[in-house]
Design an enzyme around this catalytic site. Sequence first.
Site, PDB file in Angstrom:
ATOM      1  N   TYR A 189     -20.577 -35.402 -41.122  1.00  0.00           N
ATOM      2  CA  TYR A 189     -19.013 -35.858 -40.687  1.00  0.00           C
ATOM      3  C   TYR A 189     -18.106 -35.463 -41.768  1.00  0.00           C
ATOM      4  O   TYR A 189     -18.059 -36.090 -42.904  1.00  0.00           O
ATOM      5  CB  TYR A 189     -18.953 -37.217 -40.319  1.00  0.00           C
ATOM      6  CG  TYR A 189     -18.459 -37.213 -38.569  1.00  0.00           C
ATOM      7  CD1 TYR A 189     -17.635 -36.449 -37.990  1.00  0.00           C
ATOM      8  CD2 TYR A 189     -19.610 -37.698 -37.759  1.00  0.00           C
ATOM      9  CE1 TYR A 189     -17.363 -36.601 -36.904  1.00  0.00           C
ATOM     10  CE2 TYR A 189     -19.442 -37.621 -36.308  1.00  0.00           C
ATOM     11  CZ  TYR A 189     -18.410 -37.325 -35.968  1.00  0.00           C
ATOM     12  OH  TYR A 189     -18.165 -37.108 -34.592  1.00  0.00           O
TER      13      TYR A 189
ATOM     14  N   GLU B 170     -14.193 -35.204 -41.198  1.00  0.00           N
ATOM     15  CA  GLU B 170     -13.061 -35.254 -40.811  1.00  0.00           C
ATOM     16  C   GLU B 170     -11.969 -35.230 -41.938  1.00  0.00           C
ATOM     17  O   GLU B 170     -11.903 -36.033 -43.007  1.00  0.00           O
ATOM     18  CB  GLU B 170     -12.767 -36.610 -39.839  1.00  0.00           C
ATOM     19  CG  GLU B 170     -13.376 -36.291 -38.527  1.00  0.00           C
ATOM     20  CD  GLU B 170     -13.158 -37.583 -37.728  1.00  0.00           C
ATOM     21  OE1 GLU B 170     -12.642 -38.708 -38.160  1.00  0.00           O
ATOM     22  OE2 GLU B 170     -13.462 -37.618 -36.457  1.00  0.00           O
TER      23      GLU B 170
ATOM     24  N   ASP C  56      -3.458 -12.555 -32.546  1.00  0.00           N
ATOM     25  CA  ASP C  56      -4.898 -12.764 -32.381  1.00  0.00           C
ATOM     26  C   ASP C  56      -5.788 -11.706 -32.729  1.00  0.00           C
ATOM     27  O   ASP C  56      -5.935 -10.824 -31.643  1.00  0.00           O
ATOM     28  CB  ASP C  56      -4.964 -13.474 -30.941  1.00  0.00           C
ATOM     29  CG  ASP C  56      -6.435 -13.847 -30.421  1.00  0.00           C
ATOM     30  OD1 ASP C  56      -7.164 -13.563 -31.212  1.00  0.00           O
ATOM     31  OD2 ASP C  56      -6.887 -14.509 -29.401  1.00  0.00           O
TER      32      ASP C  56
ATOM     33  N   THR D 198     -11.445 -15.057 -34.370  1.00  0.00           N
ATOM     34  CA  THR D 198     -12.818 -15.538 -34.413  1.00  0.00           C
ATOM     35  C   THR D 198     -13.646 -14.891 -35.359  1.00  0.00           C
ATOM     36  O   THR D 198     -13.043 -14.199 -36.320  1.00  0.00           O
ATOM     37  CB  THR D 198     -13.634 -15.173 -33.106  1.00  0.00           C
ATOM     38  OG1 THR D 198     -13.665 -14.028 -32.943  1.00  0.00           O
ATOM     39  CG2 THR D 198     -13.063 -15.883 -32.019  1.00  0.00           C
TER      40      THR D 198
ATOM     41  N   LYS E 116     -17.258 -11.630 -34.128  1.00  0.00           N
ATOM     42  CA  LYS E 116     -17.230 -10.294 -33.199  1.00  0.00           C
ATOM     43  C   LYS E 116     -17.463  -9.208 -34.267  1.00  0.00           C
ATOM     44  O   LYS E 116     -18.609  -8.888 -35.027  1.00  0.00           O
ATOM     45  CB  LYS E 116     -15.780 -10.150 -32.619  1.00  0.00           C
ATOM     46  CG  LYS E 116     -15.968 -11.300 -31.535  1.00  0.00           C
ATOM     47  CD  LYS E 116     -14.474 -11.321 -30.654  1.00  0.00           C
ATOM     48  CE  LYS E 116     -14.420 -12.108 -29.455  1.00  0.00           C
ATOM     49  NZ  LYS E 116     -14.106 -13.205 -30.032  1.00  0.00           N
TER      50      LYS E 116
ATOM     51  N   ARG F 234     -20.411 -18.179 -34.802  1.00  0.00           N
ATOM     52  CA  ARG F 234     -19.426 -18.404 -33.745  1.00  0.00           C
ATOM     53  C   ARG F 234     -18.335 -19.666 -34.463  1.00  0.00           C
ATOM     54  O   ARG F 234     -18.857 -20.633 -34.296  1.00  0.00           O
ATOM     55  CB  ARG F 234     -19.842 -18.890 -32.481  1.00  0.00           C
ATOM     56  CG  ARG F 234     -20.871 -17.836 -32.036  1.00  0.00           C
ATOM     57  CD  ARG F 234     -21.492 -18.292 -30.581  1.00  0.00           C
ATOM     58  NE  ARG F 234     -20.231 -18.273 -29.555  1.00  0.00           N
ATOM     59  CZ  ARG F 234     -19.945 -16.858 -29.107  1.00  0.00           C
ATOM     60  NH1 ARG F 234     -20.706 -15.879 -29.317  1.00  0.00           N
ATOM     61  NH2 ARG F 234     -19.139 -16.945 -28.055  1.00  0.00           N
TER      62      ARG F 234
END
Length: 473
Positions: free
Chosen positions: A62, A64, A223, A249, A252, A258
Amino acid sequence: MASFADLPFKGLVPLSEHDPVMFDLIEREKNRQWRGLELIASENFTSKAVIDCLGSALTNKYAEGLPGARYYGGNDVVDKIEVLCQERALKAYGLDPEKWGVNVQPYSGSPANFAVYTGLLKPHDRIMGLDLPSGGHLTHGFYTYSKKEGTRKAVSATSVYFESLPYRVHPESGLVDHDQLQRDAGLFKPALIVCGGSAYSRDWDYKRFREIADENGSLLMMDMAHISGLVATGEQASPFEYCDVVTTTTHKSLRGPRAGMIFFRKDERGFETKINQAVFPALQGGPHEHQIAGVATQLLEVMSPEFKIYSQQVKKNAHALSEKLVSLGHTVASGGTDNHLILWDLKPAKVTGSKFEKLCDACNITLNKNCVPGDRSAITPGGVRIGAPALTTRKFLEADFEKVGSLLDRALKLAQKIQEKSGPKLKDFVAALEGNEEVNALKKDVNTMATAFPMPGFDPAEMTYKEIEGPAE
């Protein structure tokens, strides 16, 4: 009952023993990828190195917060990994770290876009993005209207929380209609204009977008999810000269895992703090550091001479496929492509994108139904979207993509033939595919072609499940 101390330790048991059902399903998916022709424009095959990151011990942690300011302990190593990813991201796109920052924590592209909206806009602020039937993305503000019900339906969260007005491509040229955008923006006065799309085969005129944004006091966001790998290698124009924020992203044309990234200008407007706080704590919890490590590893490859050659080949292959389809008498939106994808208009062939997608699936050709210019609904699209990145990763060249074009032409003729007997309903068409000898023959030819090429990420020789064998040595 045995005590906990007496229970066997299973923390090192492989998946094949721990969950053979899941292991078999994964092996079947590997087999599907190996024996098929992957033409979905938003998909690619990432490397074994990236997959090693995704399956690493980093998934246990974790983290955060941001590097150096976490809400948990034990993040010394994770901080180094995330900072490395940030540094490589800025370097890959040639950005000055004094002028640009990047958040590498978004889980994917849609959360990245919504984080920008959340950080920089107020609820009900106005957004203009490319209409979905024109090649835009759901997160750019798409909504629908039902004549039957007399209601406007917000399709994405963007259109739920913000007011959106789409711009479109010109119905004849298939290119972004900048004149319409300029006219409508002058009336709508959007707080944010979004350029970029998920099914647009041409490059973007960022200078014109910037002029329109400045005329109306609008922020400008790009984008670049689909073309980010091409942008990094200079094979598409860079949005960074003109845009305030750039999202992407990473899986691609960039060929990574991903995940998502947000690039933002560092200036008096305070985008860095606003966007970082929108990602966490506003929208996400702990970042997926195994994904971030995979992004960093892929960005190292993106900066290599080999990846530049790969990106050039992606464009060559997309162009070769487009030219082949046109030479066979088919219609390609906008007349061709400048990037990695093609929009194939099937309306002249009187076959819907939905039917053609199903037929191709049955033959182990993977592509997706898609709206083309002139479509009124995203539910019944008139075409399909085809991309070159994945098969280029598998070392396909122009001549190979011409052969793919011939297979697609054969598939379309077969779809027309089956539709003549099945009638117009999709369910009847799908039922007619079962056991069709010509479908099976096409599938066999597809398998023979696909399995002759190398497969990234895993070795087909080590797969435990093989629906078919590979080509003879």
